[in-house]
Design a protein around this motif. Structure first.
Motif, PDB file in Angstrom:
ATOM      1  N   THR A  29      -0.763   1.172  -4.020  1.00  0.00           N
ATOM      2  CA  THR A  29      -0.892   2.596  -3.701  1.00  0.00           C
ATOM      3  C   THR A  29      -2.249   3.075  -4.197  1.00  0.00           C
ATOM      4  OG1 THR A  29       0.279   4.717  -3.810  1.00  0.00           O
ATOM      5  CG2 THR A  29       0.122   3.493  -5.867  1.00  0.00           C
ATOM      6  N   TRP A  33      -3.776   8.709  -1.568  1.00  0.00           N
ATOM      7  CA  TRP A  33      -2.539   8.743  -0.765  1.00  0.00           C
ATOM      8  C   TRP A  33      -1.505   9.625  -1.455  1.00  0.00           C
ATOM      9  CZ3 TRP A  33       2.661   8.223  -0.664  1.00  0.00           C
ATOM     10  CH2 TRP A  33       3.277   8.059   0.592  1.00  0.00           C
ATOM     11  N   ARG A  37      -0.278  13.091   0.237  1.00  0.00           N
ATOM     12  CA  ARG A  37       1.068  13.080   0.842  1.00  0.00           C
ATOM     13  C   ARG A  37       2.107  13.813   0.012  1.00  0.00           C
ATOM     14  NH1 ARG A  37       2.057   9.675   5.487  1.00  0.00           N
ATOM     15  NH2 ARG A  37       0.001   8.934   6.060  1.00  0.00           N
ATOM     16  N   CYS A 113      18.881  16.977  -7.109  1.00  0.00           N
ATOM     17  CA  CYS A 113      17.787  17.957  -7.262  1.00  0.00           C
ATOM     18  C   CYS A 113      18.288  19.403  -7.220  1.00  0.00           C
ATOM     19  CB  CYS A 113      16.726  17.739  -6.195  1.00  0.00           C
ATOM     20  SG  CYS A 113      15.993  16.102  -6.330  1.00  0.00           S
ATOM     21  N   ARG A 151       6.804   1.063  -4.003  1.00  0.00           N
ATOM     22  CA  ARG A 151       5.842   2.171  -3.901  1.00  0.00           C
ATOM     23  C   ARG A 151       6.406   3.389  -3.183  1.00  0.00           C
ATOM     24  NH1 ARG A 151       1.265   0.569   0.650  1.00  0.00           N
ATOM     25  NH2 ARG A 151       2.658   0.591   2.439  1.00  0.00           N
ATOM     26  N   GLN A 216      15.548   5.441  -1.135  1.00  0.00           N
ATOM     27  CA  GLN A 216      15.346   6.643  -0.313  1.00  0.00           C
ATOM     28  C   GLN A 216      14.720   6.316   1.043  1.00  0.00           C
ATOM     29  OE1 GLN A 216      13.934  11.080  -1.045  1.00  0.00           O
ATOM     30  NE2 GLN A 216      12.185   9.722  -1.393  1.00  0.00           N
ATOM     31  N   GLY A 218      12.603   8.176   2.970  1.00  0.00           N
ATOM     32  CA  GLY A 218      11.778   9.367   2.729  1.00  0.00           C
ATOM     33  C   GLY A 218      11.638  10.277   3.927  1.00  0.00           C
ATOM     34  N   LYS A 219      11.462   9.685   5.105  1.00  0.00           N
ATOM     35  CA  LYS A 219      11.228  10.498   6.308  1.00  0.00           C
ATOM     36  C   LYS A 219      12.434  11.379   6.638  1.00  0.00           C
ATOM     37  CE  LYS A 219       7.921   8.209   9.388  1.00  0.00           C
ATOM     38  NZ  LYS A 219       6.813   8.783   8.697  1.00  0.00           N
ATOM     39  N   ASN A 256       7.832  17.546  -3.008  1.00  0.00           N
ATOM     40  CA  ASN A 256       6.658  17.247  -2.190  1.00  0.00           C
ATOM     41  C   ASN A 256       5.952  18.576  -1.907  1.00  0.00           C
ATOM     42  OD1 ASN A 256       4.905  16.751   0.082  1.00  0.00           O
ATOM     43  ND2 ASN A 256       6.042  14.851   0.403  1.00  0.00           N
ATOM     44  N   ARG A 258       4.103  19.409   0.401  1.00  0.00           N
ATOM     45  CA  ARG A 258       4.183  19.821   1.812  1.00  0.00           C
ATOM     46  C   ARG A 258       5.512  20.536   2.096  1.00  0.00           C
ATOM     47  NH1 ARG A 258       3.694  14.794   5.180  1.00  0.00           N
ATOM     48  NH2 ARG A 258       4.248  13.650   3.318  1.00  0.00           N
ATOM     49  N   ASN A 283       8.530  14.822  -9.319  1.00  0.00           N
ATOM     50  CA  ASN A 283       9.881  15.328  -9.075  1.00  0.00           C
ATOM     51  C   ASN A 283      10.765  14.940 -10.266  1.00  0.00           C
ATOM     52  OD1 ASN A 283      12.469  15.816  -8.201  1.00  0.00           O
ATOM     53  ND2 ASN A 283      12.240  14.781  -6.226  1.00  0.00           N
TER      54      ASN A 283
HETATM   55  O1  UT7 Z   1      14.090  14.949  -4.457  1.00  0.00           O
HETATM   56  C1  UT7 Z   1      14.974  14.618  -3.487  1.00  0.00           C
HETATM   57  C2  UT7 Z   1      14.451  14.966  -2.175  1.00  0.00           C
HETATM   58  N1  UT7 Z   1      13.377  14.079  -1.827  1.00  0.00           N
HETATM   59  C3  UT7 Z   1      12.427  14.520  -1.065  1.00  0.00           C
HETATM   60  O2  UT7 Z   1      12.405  15.664  -0.706  1.00  0.00           O
HETATM   61  C4  UT7 Z   1      11.380  13.525  -0.588  1.00  0.00           C
HETATM   62  C5  UT7 Z   1      11.160  13.672   0.870  1.00  0.00           C
HETATM   63  N2  UT7 Z   1      10.231  12.709   1.423  1.00  0.00           N
HETATM   64  C6  UT7 Z   1       8.896  12.729   1.163  1.00  0.00           C
HETATM   65  O3  UT7 Z   1       8.430  13.513   0.352  1.00  0.00           O
HETATM   66  C7  UT7 Z   1       8.003  11.812   1.948  1.00  0.00           C
HETATM   67  O4  UT7 Z   1       8.709  11.259   3.032  1.00  0.00           O
HETATM   68  C8  UT7 Z   1       7.375  10.670   1.106  1.00  0.00           C
HETATM   69  C9  UT7 Z   1       6.354  11.243   0.140  1.00  0.00           C
HETATM   70  C10 UT7 Z   1       8.451   9.915   0.355  1.00  0.00           C
HETATM   71  C11 UT7 Z   1       6.642   9.694   2.032  1.00  0.00           C
HETATM   72  O5  UT7 Z   1       5.637  10.400   2.758  1.00  0.00           O
HETATM   73  P1  UT7 Z   1       5.503  10.227   4.345  1.00  0.00           P
HETATM   74  O6  UT7 Z   1       4.378  11.055   4.766  1.00  0.00           O
HETATM   75  O7  UT7 Z   1       6.855  10.507   4.922  1.00  0.00           O
HETATM   76  O8  UT7 Z   1       5.100   8.724   4.457  1.00  0.00           O
HETATM   77  P2  UT7 Z   1       5.851   7.559   5.250  1.00  0.00           P
HETATM   78  O9  UT7 Z   1       7.086   7.164   4.525  1.00  0.00           O
HETATM   79  O10 UT7 Z   1       5.940   7.942   6.688  1.00  0.00           O
HETATM   80  O11 UT7 Z   1       4.781   6.419   5.122  1.00  0.00           O
HETATM   81  C12 UT7 Z   1       3.523   6.513   5.799  1.00  0.00           C
HETATM   82  C13 UT7 Z   1       2.728   5.249   5.465  1.00  0.00           C
HETATM   83  C14 UT7 Z   1       3.527   3.975   5.692  1.00  0.00           C
HETATM   84  O12 UT7 Z   1       2.637   3.003   6.186  1.00  0.00           O
HETATM   85  P3  UT7 Z   1       2.591   2.640   7.731  1.00  0.00           P
HETATM   86  O13 UT7 Z   1       3.973   2.169   8.075  1.00  0.00           O
HETATM   87  O14 UT7 Z   1       2.195   3.902   8.423  1.00  0.00           O
HETATM   88  O15 UT7 Z   1       1.555   1.564   7.785  1.00  0.00           O
HETATM   89  C15 UT7 Z   1       4.000   3.592   4.325  1.00  0.00           C
HETATM   90  O16 UT7 Z   1       4.220   2.216   4.184  1.00  0.00           O
HETATM   91  O17 UT7 Z   1       2.385   5.270   4.069  1.00  0.00           O
HETATM   92  C16 UT7 Z   1       2.830   4.056   3.471  1.00  0.00           C
HETATM   93  N3  UT7 Z   1       3.223   4.333   2.083  1.00  0.00           N
HETATM   94  C17 UT7 Z   1       2.341   4.324   1.076  1.00  0.00           C
HETATM   95  N4  UT7 Z   1       1.023   4.073   1.016  1.00  0.00           N
HETATM   96  C18 UT7 Z   1       0.420   4.149  -0.177  1.00  0.00           C
HETATM   97  C19 UT7 Z   1       4.454   4.672   1.610  1.00  0.00           C
HETATM   98  N5  UT7 Z   1       4.377   4.862   0.282  1.00  0.00           N
HETATM   99  C20 UT7 Z   1       3.086   4.656  -0.078  1.00  0.00           C
HETATM  100  C21 UT7 Z   1       2.402   4.728  -1.304  1.00  0.00           C
HETATM  101  N6  UT7 Z   1       1.074   4.478  -1.306  1.00  0.00           N
HETATM  102  N7  UT7 Z   1       3.019   5.040  -2.463  1.00  0.00           N
END
Ligand code: UT7
Length: 332
Positions: A29, A33, A37, A113, A151, A216, A218-219, A256, A258, A283
């Motif tokens: 990571t 990022w 994010r 949460c 990650r 989780q 996440g999406k 998050n 966002r 969090n």
């Molecule tokens: O507290 C309970 C409630 N929880 C929440 O509200 C969390 C809700 N979810 C989120 O906040 C977001 O979904 C996350 C922060 C967990 C993830 O963010 P995202 O913008 O949804 O990213 P993603 O899961 O769509 O991943 C986008 C890319 C992926 O790569 P590819 O497939 O596009 O090549 C992931 O593999 O980012 C990659 N990725 C990372 N890269 C660097 C995922 N985690 C990481 C990381 N560092 N830590």
């Protein structure tokens, strides 16, 4: 009518800080990022052997000192957590013993949460039915259930504890005004810990499969969190005939940046009205809301009698909002 007023708040975070740069050394990571994010820059992590009851005791002892309350005066302790010291006895019992609250009863509550909102509602009901002093704790030692090789999750969470004192007030301008609280178990697949409960007790196989950590999608959680926290924040204002300008501070759950921005925009808040501390703590699950409340009180961003809106979304799914006027008002 008797209302439950929040007459004090205190919090504690462990000393050790884990930055995004520290995490770069553990998983694939990077700081850019994580910041772009999520909004997180660093989080606090419990020391070896430091558990949820230890952090809670630090927060509760501060609370007792700051409010001039004796431990023996406490009627009940409610603890919102998904990381109790042990599955049983309750963390509430451990805290009761450590602080010497000899006349208290209490229990733990699992709302992830949204746990602090659920516990605040429960504590408020105890006040309305005759209790005089109730302590509500939100605490989580997320580092104890994080997989520092994943990650997707290990960058998101931190540890901490916060506590409030609830007391009765007959002053209708103070205390908890209203709540909108929900659960929807169809979300269980999206955010959970797979093993360690009655469905899948701990075995060598569950440990080898790394099933004692947070998992989780996440999406999916992001989609629901960003709509539901926004809607419930706007809805409670409308239901009570307030508009966003009536509110001194909006304290949303910090999962998050966002999601926070969407909720703030939908409910009509200006940036200055929104508490954001996700950059420092990540969090912290049930601890997030009392940590935020303590911050705005200590920094004097709110004064006695100000309108405060709390909102959260988390595992379950669970979500909701609570509207309150901070401070003691006239004692009931
Ligand atoms: O507290 C309970 C409630 N929880 C929440 O509200 C969390 C809700 N979810 C989120 O906040 C977001 O979904 C996350 C922060 C967990 C993830 O963010 P995202 O913008 O949804 O990213 P993603 O899961 O769509 O991943 C986008 C890319 C992926 O790569 P590819 O497939 O596009 O090549 C992931 O593999 O980012 C990659 N990725 C990372 N890269 C660097 C995922 N985690 C990481 C990381 N560092 N830590």
């Amino acid at each position: 009518m008797i209302r439950a007023a929040i007459t004090g708040v205190a919090s504690y975070v462990p000393e050790k800080i884990l930055t995004n740069f520290d995490l770069e050394k553990l998983v694939d990571t990077n700081d850019e990022w994580i910041v772009s994010r999520t909004g997180i820059r660093e989080r606090h992590v419990a020391a070896d052997g430091e558990a949820s009851s230890d952090m809670s005791v630090q927060a509760v002892n501060k609370l007792l000192l700051e409010t001039g309350t004796k431990a023996e005066e406490i009627d009940a302790i409610i603890v919102a957590t998904v990381t109790p010291d042990m599955l049983f006895p309750s963390t509430a019992a451990l805290i009761q013993h450590k602080i010497g609250a000899t006349k208290a009863w209490g229990y733990d509550l699992s709302g992830a949460c949204s746990g602090f909102l659920f516990a605040l509602k429960s504590g408020g009901s105890l006040i309305q039915t005759g209790h005089k002093k109730v302590i509500v704790v939100g605490v989580d030692t997320m580092s104890s259930i994080l997989d520092y090789t994943d990650r997707n999750t290990c960058i998101l969470f931190g540890d901490g504890a916060g506590a409030v004192l609830l007391e009765p007030t007959e002053d209708e301008n103070y205390g908890i005004i209203d709540d909108l609280l929900f659960i929807d178990g169809s979300g269980a697949d999206a955010l959970h810990m797979k093993a360690g409960g009655s469905r899948k007790p701990a075995t060598h196989a569950t440990i080898d499969a790394r099933e004692h950590y947070i998992w989780q999608d996440g999406k999916s959680v992001f989609k629901r969190a960003s709509t539901d926290m926004a809607e419930v924040s706007a809805a409670i204002l409308k239901k009570n005939n307030f508009n966003s300008e009536d509110v001194a501070i909006f304290i949303p759950h910090q999962a998050n940046k966002r999601i926070i921005d969407m909720a703030a925009r939908k409910a009509g808040f200006r940036d200055e009205q929104v508490l954001i501390n996700i950059d420092k703590y990540g969090n912290t699950t049930a601890a997030t809301l009392p940590l935020g409340l303590d911050e705005v009180v200590k920094e004097k961003r709110i004064k006695d009698g100000d309108l405060v809106l709390l909102a959260a979304f988390g595992a379950g799914y669970t979500w909701g909002s609570i509207l309150l006027r901070y401070g003691p008002g006239k004692k009931g």
